[in-house]
Design a protein around this motif. Structure first.
Motif, mmCIF file in Angstrom:
data_model
loop_
_atom_site.group_PDB
_atom_site.id
_atom_site.type_symbol
_atom_site.label_atom_id
_atom_site.label_comp_id
_atom_site.label_asym_id
_atom_site.label_seq_id
_atom_site.Cartn_x
_atom_site.Cartn_y
_atom_site.Cartn_z
ATOM 1 N N UNK A 100 0.821 -1.206 0.000
ATOM 2 C CA UNK A 100 0.000 0.000 0.000
ATOM 3 C C UNK A 100 0.855 1.256 0.000
ATOM 4 N N UNK A 101 0.322 2.324 0.532
ATOM 5 C CA UNK A 101 1.033 3.604 0.611
ATOM 6 C C UNK A 101 1.144 3.976 2.089
ATOM 7 N N UNK A 102 2.371 3.895 2.619
ATOM 8 C CA UNK A 102 2.579 4.111 4.054
ATOM 9 C C UNK A 102 2.158 5.505 4.502
ATOM 10 N N UNK A 103 2.106 6.464 3.580
ATOM 11 C CA UNK A 103 1.711 7.823 3.961
ATOM 12 C C UNK A 103 0.216 7.950 4.206
ATOM 13 N N UNK A 104 -0.545 6.948 3.780
ATOM 14 C CA UNK A 104 -1.991 6.963 3.986
ATOM 15 C C UNK A 104 -2.305 6.289 5.321
ATOM 16 N N UNK A 105 -2.733 7.050 6.277
ATOM 17 C CA UNK A 105 -3.020 6.527 7.613
ATOM 18 C C UNK A 105 -4.484 6.780 7.974
ATOM 19 N N UNK A 106 -5.099 5.876 8.753
ATOM 20 C CA UNK A 106 -4.472 4.779 9.487
ATOM 21 C C UNK A 106 -4.296 3.486 8.695
ATOM 22 N N UNK A 107 -4.784 3.430 7.464
ATOM 23 C CA UNK A 107 -4.722 2.197 6.680
ATOM 24 C C UNK A 107 -4.081 2.501 5.338
ATOM 25 N N UNK A 108 -2.898 1.955 5.053
ATOM 26 C CA UNK A 108 -2.196 2.272 3.808
ATOM 27 C C UNK A 108 -2.863 1.734 2.556
ATOM 28 N N UNK A 109 -3.918 0.955 2.713
ATOM 29 C CA UNK A 109 -4.611 0.378 1.554
ATOM 30 C C UNK A 109 -6.008 0.947 1.339
ATOM 31 N N UNK A 110 -6.435 1.839 2.221
ATOM 32 C CA UNK A 110 -7.832 2.295 2.171
ATOM 33 C C UNK A 110 -7.919 3.806 2.298
ATOM 34 N N UNK A 111 -8.628 4.420 1.361
ATOM 35 C CA UNK A 111 -9.066 5.805 1.483
ATOM 36 C C UNK A 111 -10.301 5.963 0.608
ATOM 37 N N UNK A 112 -11.128 6.954 0.869
ATOM 38 C CA UNK A 112 -12.354 7.125 0.064
ATOM 39 C C UNK A 112 -12.031 7.429 -1.390
ATOM 40 N N UNK A 113 -12.946 7.033 -2.257
ATOM 41 C CA UNK A 113 -12.891 7.453 -3.655
ATOM 42 C C UNK A 113 -13.501 8.850 -3.717
ATOM 43 N N UNK A 114 -12.741 9.798 -4.264
ATOM 44 C CA UNK A 114 -13.151 11.193 -4.231
ATOM 45 C C UNK A 114 -14.055 11.585 -5.381
ATOM 46 N N UNK A 115 -14.055 12.870 -5.643
ATOM 47 C CA UNK A 115 -14.911 13.414 -6.702
ATOM 48 C C UNK A 115 -14.387 13.022 -8.074
ATOM 49 N N UNK A 116 -15.276 13.097 -9.066
ATOM 50 C CA UNK A 116 -14.920 12.764 -10.436
ATOM 51 C C UNK A 116 -13.981 13.789 -11.048
#
Length: 592
Positions: A484-500
């Motif tokens: 994943x991406x270690x800079x993405x916290x708290x979960x390096x594999x999960x973030x919301x899908x944003x705007x189009x």
């Protein structure tokens, strides 16, 4: 099948080997070291097989390399790990042989050849469980300067074209960031100049770059080792027929480049390492699920010759246990000329699926798997989902969905990160990348259920805002988090899908190797339908059924056994068909 003997052999050797991939070349190298007269026959004009086009990572637990790298590993831990992964699926004795021999194989290859590995300090096993390792078991081939091969470099099968830049330049993973952003820092610029400058000099004398990495480096190192020992590799010499007398395989009939045939006797045995059944004209359809038959990463010439000839002398073929194939999700960029062999096929290994902000959906717009799991487990999820939904057509597809921010940060498939708007548009025009201003528009273009996709993104985003994925526990394993991406916290594999706008690439199952293959024992001897040894006949690599029975425990769990069983076969043949102290698995286990 005794005609060849009745008329006499055209020539005789101790060990006759078919297939110049990692398994076959290892067997040839070690047999020569053991003072056997060896002949290695290769169907094509190049060495390497699928090894050359692979990532090259080789899974061998408990080596001295792991201790030297500061991540010591033990065979006992690996044994516990495999017991938890493979369970009661069978093949215990062969796996024990692999575990016991592996460390010695790697040490000996380092001593007697130019085959060199480096233990990865961080390259987790693909499955969590007792005894799993974060680093040390995955061995990476050391980069290789192919200029030392001279004209013989032309005999090394090139990597996949998708893995080369500027028409023929391989790039080490450590150099990728610099080449993708050459002007970001002075260090990036300097490294880019060094890499590209070396490649430019190479092209003055060679058809492609000579700085080799991954599986191409491994294949070249093995071939260079054979060349230094003057071990004959006879090209364009496929296996025609095995010769069996009084229950023992005593040699083979081999085609020659001129169109004739030679009868070659093999005093110690014949070794099959021809690449497995991946493109066999009938076994592929018999064993592979319908949804996974349409695409293969194996060379076109891997038509199951060795397995076929072995079946003609009574060998048994196993279905592979959990899965006949080992799978990779791949996207395809169609060639402008409409020729399938000119298409670009991209294996989605680690660069995009594990990153935060991507989901994979089926035709209903629903998620079906942990997107950050291994490529094999991802496709197993695809196939299970399709079966449950009654979609078992010629190809099962899934769609990787992302937002615009993801595209710029991580890229998607063939589209590398940080690309310009013009480059993104070019991928759109080619039909490879699908764009929608809204999720509904994207769903329409993909022919995916729009309401299902909207519902899926809403459910995913609500949990993702807190870094959670209750549906598939994405980011819960060391392997997930590592990719994943270690800079993405708290979960390096999960973030919301944003705007189009939103983007998608479609992926299909492809086999990268096979789990189904010839039945064999701990010394690589081929077995018949009753489980009895066919004397004088051996198999390794993809010709031999996987010791992991359709599971995929970690990175390089095809190449590891290929090399180890190539070694074991050579040692066994050199010892007159008797297991030596390092090979007597039952005795070793009894004393443990």
């Amino acid at each position: 099948m005794g005609a060849a003997t009745q008329q006499g052999w055209d020539e005789e050797v101790d060990l006759l080997i078919f297939g110049a991939g990692a398994a076959g070349m290892t067997a040839a190298l070690v047999a020569d070291h053991e003072k056997l007269k060896v002949l290695l026959c290769e169907k094509t004009g190049m060495v390497g097989g699928i090894t050359s086009t692979s990532g090259g990572t080789t899974w061998v637990p408990g080596t001295t390399l792991s201790a030297q790298a500061g991540v010591p590993d033990s065979v006992d831990d690996a044994r516990r790990f495999l017991a938890s992964v493979v369970g009661a699926r069978g093949g215990d004795e062969a796996r024990e042989a692999f575990l016991q021999s592996g460390p010695q194989v790697i040490d000996e290859l380092a001593r007697i050849s130019d085959v060199k590995f480096v233990a990865a300090t961080a390259h987790p096993d693909y499955v969590s469980g007792p005894g799993a390792a974060f680093g040390g078991r995955a061995l990476v081939p050391a980069p290789f300067d192919a200029r030392v091969l001279g004209k013989a470099f032309a005999r090394v099968r090139p990597p996949r074209k998708e893995f080369m830049g500027l028409g023929g330049m391989m790039v080490a993973r450590a150099d990728l960031n610099a080449l993708l952003a050459p002007f970001a820092t002075f260090a990036n610029f300097r490294r880019t100049i060094a890499v590209v400058g070396r490649y430019a000099m190479d092209r003055l004398r060679h058809p492609r770059g000579t700085q080799l990495v991954m599986g191409n480096a491994l294949a070249a190192r093995l071939y260079y080792s054979l060349c230094k020992r003057d071990i004959e590799v006879r090209f364009e010499s496929p296996l025609v027929e095995l010769v069996r007398e009084d229950g023992r395989v005593t040699g083979a009939v081999v085609a020659t480049p001129s169109g004739g045939r030679r009868r070659i006797g093999a005093r110690r045995g014949v070794v099959l390492a021809t690449g497995g059944i991946t493109r066999h004209p009938t076994l592929r359809n018999q064993l592979f699920p319908a949804g996974a038959r349409g695409l293969s990463l194996a060379p076109q010439t891997h038509t199951g010759d060795g397995v076929d000839r072995a079946r003609q002398v009574g060998a048994n073929v196993e279905n592979g246990g959990d899965s006949p194939g080992l799978w990779m999700p791949c996207s395809i960029r169609r060639a402008r000329n409409g020729q399938a062999d000119a298409d670009s096929v991209w294996p989605h290994i680690i660069l995009d699926r594990a990153k935060p902000g991507l989901i994979a959906v089926n035709s209903r717009g629903e998620r079906f798997v942990n997107e950050s799991d291994s490529y094999h487990d991802f496709v197993m999820g695809m196939l299970r989902d399709a079966q449950q939904r009654g979609e078992q057509g010629p190809r099962v597809a899934a769609h990787l969905i992302v937002d615009a921010a993801f595209i710029h940060e991580y890229g998607l498939g063939l589209l590398m990160p940080g690309r310009s708007a013009a480059r993104i548009a070019a991928f759109e025009r080619s039909g490879y990348l699908v764009k929608g201003a809204t999720l509904a528009e994207l769903a329409a273009k993909l022919q995916v259920d729009a309401a299902g996709l909207a519902r899926t993104v809403d459910i995913y985003n609500r949990a993702a805002r807190e870094g959670k994925d209750p549906a598939f526990e994405r980011g819960s394993s060391p392997m997930n988090r590592f990719n994943g991406d270690a800079s993405q916290q708290p979960n390096p594999c999960v973030r919301p899908i944003g705007a189009g706008p939103y983007y998608a690439v479609t992926v299909w199952p492809a086999d990268l190797a096979c789990s189904a293959g010839l039945s064999g024992n701990a010394n690589g001897e081929v077995l018949d339908h009753a489980g009895h040894v066919i004397a004088g006949l051996f198999a390794c690599g993809n010709d031999l059924a996987s010791i992991f029975r359709g599971t995929y425990p970690g990175p390089g769990t095809t190449l590891g056994p290929a090399i180890v069983f190539g070694w074991r076969i050579a040692k066994y043949a050199a010892n007159g068909g008797k297991a030596n102290a390092t090979q007597n698995v039952r005795a070793a286990r009894a004393c443990a």
